[in-house]
Design an enzyme around this catalytic site. Structure first.
Site, short mmCIF file in Angstrom:
data_model
loop_
_atom_site.label_atom_id
_atom_site.label_comp_id
_atom_site.label_asym_id
_atom_site.label_seq_id
_atom_site.Cartn_x
_atom_site.Cartn_y
_atom_site.Cartn_z
CB THR A 13 -0.95 0.03 1.22
OG1 THR A 13 -0.18 0.17 2.41
CG2 THR A 13 -1.80 -1.22 1.29
N GLY A 14 0.34 2.33 -0.56
CA GLY A 14 1.12 3.57 -0.66
C GLY A 14 2.32 3.36 -1.56
CB ALA A 15 2.84 0.91 -4.24
CG ASN A 16 1.50 6.96 -4.94
OD1 ASN A 16 0.93 6.40 -4.03
ND2 ASN A 16 1.65 8.28 -4.98
N GLY A 18 7.59 7.71 -2.03
CA GLY A 18 8.43 7.50 -0.85
C GLY A 18 8.87 6.06 -0.65
CE1 TYR A 168 3.08 9.29 10.83
CE2 TYR A 168 4.79 9.61 12.48
CZ TYR A 168 4.38 9.07 11.29
OH TYR A 168 5.24 8.29 10.53
N1 NAP Z 1 9.59 9.22 6.24
C1 NAP Z 1 9.95 8.86 7.46
O1 NAP Z 1 10.94 9.37 8.03
C2 NAP Z 1 9.17 7.81 8.19
C3 NAP Z 1 9.61 7.45 9.47
C4 NAP Z 1 8.91 6.47 10.15
C5 NAP Z 1 7.82 5.85 9.57
N2 NAP Z 1 7.40 6.22 8.33
C6 NAP Z 1 6.24 5.52 7.76
O2 NAP Z 1 6.54 5.09 6.44
C7 NAP Z 1 5.35 4.92 5.71
C8 NAP Z 1 5.51 5.52 4.32
O3 NAP Z 1 5.68 6.93 4.47
P1 NAP Z 1 6.64 7.80 3.53
O4 NAP Z 1 7.60 8.47 4.41
O5 NAP Z 1 7.10 7.02 2.38
O6 NAP Z 1 5.58 8.93 3.08
P2 NAP Z 1 5.09 9.48 1.64
O7 NAP Z 1 6.23 9.63 0.71
O8 NAP Z 1 4.26 10.66 1.96
O9 NAP Z 1 4.18 8.28 1.09
C9 NAP Z 1 2.98 7.95 1.72
C10 NAP Z 1 2.19 7.01 0.83
O10 NAP Z 1 0.94 6.71 1.49
C11 NAP Z 1 -0.12 7.01 0.57
N3 NAP Z 1 -1.35 7.47 1.22
C12 NAP Z 1 -1.51 8.51 2.08
N4 NAP Z 1 -2.82 8.68 2.35
C13 NAP Z 1 -3.49 7.73 1.64
C14 NAP Z 1 -4.85 7.40 1.50
N5 NAP Z 1 -5.83 8.09 2.09
N6 NAP Z 1 -5.18 6.37 0.70
C15 NAP Z 1 -4.23 5.65 0.05
N7 NAP Z 1 -2.92 5.93 0.14
C16 NAP Z 1 -2.57 6.95 0.93
C17 NAP Z 1 0.43 8.14 -0.28
O11 NAP Z 1 -0.36 8.26 -1.47
P3 NAP Z 1 -0.57 9.73 -2.15
O12 NAP Z 1 0.67 9.98 -2.96
O13 NAP Z 1 -1.79 9.56 -2.98
O14 NAP Z 1 -0.74 10.72 -1.05
C18 NAP Z 1 1.83 7.62 -0.53
O15 NAP Z 1 1.82 6.63 -1.51
C19 NAP Z 1 4.24 5.56 6.54
O16 NAP Z 1 3.49 4.55 7.19
C20 NAP Z 1 5.00 6.38 7.56
O17 NAP Z 1 4.27 6.56 8.77
C21 NAP Z 1 8.05 7.18 7.62
#
Ligand code: NAP
Length: 284
Positions: A13-16, A18, A168
């Protein structure tokens, strides 16, 4: 060098964007068939094209669903069941950070809905498929931010007192409590459940939460680094039998005392089941 496991199917999930996009790319590189769950058809198509460009011959399919509503999660589960008759790995990766209190169409708080209830319900709806495909794995992306979190059972939706960071952290603690109770409930099925912290990764989510970190972007870890522990938990034979654990950098880590509270895990499970229309006693 990645293990090649071409016979396996994974849903990310969220494969597009980050970490999820990097995870999908690496799992495609391992030869897996990758179902890429994305909210937007346009962003999903662009991401899928990028994965195929980077991994020639990648087997990827796009599933489109907004995970902020129960209807969206049910649609994703239905699409998954239409696309595949086996699921070896489910990676619950999609996540969001919102500064403001944003209610979903179901009247819930967005971070609680997307970060916690969506993986909770999706895993439940795909449970039978995972069990049929065992050995299988559920991998849930949590965060070290859970250590600042507390499950506010009297105000789960942040209606009385909201801060983006509190909501969060609560949702990431909920990921760990979910993982713990899920592992217990999956005991004996051949399906494991593990959670992870990906590191502090330069993605949109991080910059939404901590805008000043943008300046440090060149020094932050890349999404590819962030995907490594997800890919490890999804693929490596050595962890096939481990379950109910929390990993950082490929190693089991000790989560906060709040994340090891079995009573809270069961209580949250019951409430989450009620909120998503599931039977809390099913597979208990
Ligand atoms: N970045 C960090 O430092 C960090 C640290 C700890 C944990 N995490 C965790 O890592 C995971 C990935 O986060 P990331 O950092 O890669 O963030 P990101 O680049 O913002 O990616 C988030 C992804 O989740 C999708 N998403 C958000 N809301 C959604 C919805 N309502 N329905 C379907 N998809 C949705 C986004 O889709 P859209 O493009 O359509 O919005 C995107 O594909 C998260 O669970 C986050 O809590 C991240």
């Amino acid at each position: 060098m990645l293990n090649q496991i071409p016979e396996q199917t994974v849903l990310v999930t969220g494969a597009n964007a980050g970490i999820g996009r990097a995870t999908a790319t690496e799992l495609a590189r391992a030869g897996m068939r990758v179902l890429m769950a994305c909210r937007s058809a346009e962003r999903g198509a662009e991401a899928r094209a990028a994965v195929v460009a980077e991994v020639p011959g990648a087997r990827t399919e796009l599933l489109i669903a907004d995970l902020s509503s129960g209807e969206g999660v049910r649609s994703l589960a239905a699409q998954t069941l239409q696309h595949t008759d086996r699921l070896d790995v489910l990676v619950n990766n999609a996540g969001v950070f919102t500064r403001q209190h944003v209610p979903t169409v179901d009247g819930l708080e967005t971070q609680f809905a997307v970060n916690h209830l969506a993986p909770f319900l999706l895993t439940h709806l795909l449970r039978d498929l995972l069990v049929q495909s065992a050995p299988a794995r559920v991998v849930t992306v949590s965060s070290e931010a859970h250590k600042r979190g507390q499950i506010r059972f009297d105000d789960l939706q942040g209606e009385q007192d909201y801060s983006g960071m509190k909501a969060y952290s609560q949702s990431k603690l909920a990921n760990l409590l979910f993982n713990r109770e899920l592992a217990r409930r999956l005991g004996g099925t051949g399906v494991t459940a593990n959670a992870l912290h990906p590191g502090v990764i330069g993605t949109r989510l991080l910059f939404t939460g901590f805008a000043p970190l943008r300046l440090l972007r060149p020094f932050l870890k890349t999404p590819e680094r962030g995907a490594r522990t997800s890919v490890f938990l999804a693929t490596v034979p050595a962890v096939e039998r481990l379950t109910g654990l929390y990993f950082i950098d490929f190693e089991p880590a000790r989560p906060s005392p709040a994340a090891r509270d079995d009573g809270a895990a069961r209580r949250l499970w019951r409430i989450s089941a009620e909120l998503t229309g599931m039977d809390p006693e099913e597979n208990s």
